[in-house]
Structure formats: structure tokens, C-alpha cells
Design a protein around this motif. Structure first.
Motif, short mmCIF file in Angstrom:
data_model
loop_
_atom_site.label_atom_id
_atom_site.label_comp_id
_atom_site.label_asym_id
_atom_site.label_seq_id
_atom_site.Cartn_x
_atom_site.Cartn_y
_atom_site.Cartn_z
N GLU A 83 -46.78 -5.10 -24.92
CA GLU A 83 -46.47 -4.28 -26.11
C GLU A 83 -44.93 -4.18 -26.34
N ARG B 126 -46.76 -8.09 -29.21
CA ARG B 126 -48.00 -8.73 -29.28
C ARG B 126 -49.08 -7.85 -29.43
N ASP B 127 -50.28 -8.53 -30.15
CA ASP B 127 -51.22 -7.67 -30.70
C ASP B 127 -52.16 -6.88 -29.57
N THR C 99 -54.97 -2.21 -25.20
CA THR C 99 -55.73 -3.38 -24.95
C THR C 99 -55.99 -3.42 -23.27
#
Length: 155
Positions: A28, A32-33, A38
Motif C-alpha cells: 500500500e 501497489r494495487d 486485499t
């Protein structure tokens, strides 16, 4: 299940949330995605499925089947994370897929009351995810790439 059993699962979910968020923190922080949300969600989900199953049934085979399906399901999620750029011949998302998959194992460990194992695994995963920001690792990786390039020139 009585209220004490439910409160025990809630405490596991809180531990799982903290460990998953910790693992996703580095991702994070570097944009990053897959990040805190997630990793925490994967860890919580694995804990929830494992804890509920281990409390509802007396057959260890049922719990192992749920765990096997967590492994498969998160592996499928990881496959969706990985993509290949055929024009450049590169793959992306391998580390994210692998660490999301491992984070589900942390959740399973929490769900099975293996807190020390879960904490050590979370620390190891965070260390692995933060490696690419460590100067000594960057230098070592460049040295290995240079060594590899030199070997290829000699072939």
C-alpha cells in the motif's frame, strides 16, 4: 455455537485483520494495487472459513476439505493477478499472487489457533515484500543480473 464460541471467532478475525493489514502495508505504501485491503480481506476470509468449519463439525476431514478449497480458491485469485506481456516477454504480478496465497495460509493458521506460526509467517511475508526497497538487496540483485549477463555473453 454459544456466544463464547462466536466471541472467540471474532477475536481470531481481529488478529487476522491485523496480520493481513500488516502484510499489505508495504504494498500500500508503495502504491501497489493489492495493498492493505486485499491482504487483510484474504487473511480474514481464510480465518473465517477455517474457524467456522472447525467449530461446526467434529470431522477433521471436513476442516481439511475447507482448507484445501481455500488454497485452490486463492490460487485461482492469484492466477487472475498474474498477467503476461507477450510483446515484452515479461510477467507481472507473480510476487503479489504468491504473497496473497501465503496470506491465506496465515489466515488458516489463525483460524486453527496457531498464532505464533501466523505471526512468524506474517513477519516473513512483510520482509519478503519489503526486500525490493532494501539497498543491500538492490545491489545484490544488480550484481546477480550483471553476473548473468556476463555468463550469457560468454556462451
Amino acid at each position: 455455537m454459544d456466544i463464547n464460541g462466536e466471541l472467540m471467532i471474532v477475536s481470531k478475525l481481529l488478529v487476522s485483520f491485523l496480520l493481513g493489514a500488516f502484510i499489505g502495508f508495504d504494498r500500500e505504501r508503495h502504491g501497489r494495487d493489492a495493498g492493505i485491503r486485499t491482504y487483510a480481506a484474504v487473511c480474514i476470509g481464510a480465518t473465517l472459513f477455517t474457524a467456522i468449519t472447525s467449530h461446526l463439525v467434529n470431522n477433521p476431514a471436513d476442516t481439511s476439505r475447507v482448507i484445501a478449497n481455500i488454497i485452490t480458491g486463492v490460487g485461482f485469485l492469484g492466477a487472475g493477478i498474474i498477467y503476461r506481456n507477450s510483446s515484452a516477454g515479461t510477467s507481472h504480478g507473480l510476487t503479489t499472487a504468491a504473497t496473497v496465497w501465503c496470506t491465506s495460509a496465515v489466515g488458516v493458521a489463525v483460524g486453527l489457533d496457531m498464532y505464533i506460526i501466523a505471526i512468524v509467517a506474517a513477519l516473513a511475508l512483510y520482509f519478503l515484500l519489503s526486500l525490493h526497497h532494501q539497498k543491500w538487496y538492490i545491489k545484490w540483485k544488480q550484481k546477480m543480473a550483471h553476473h548473468h549477463d556476463t555468463e550469457n555473453e560468454n556462451d
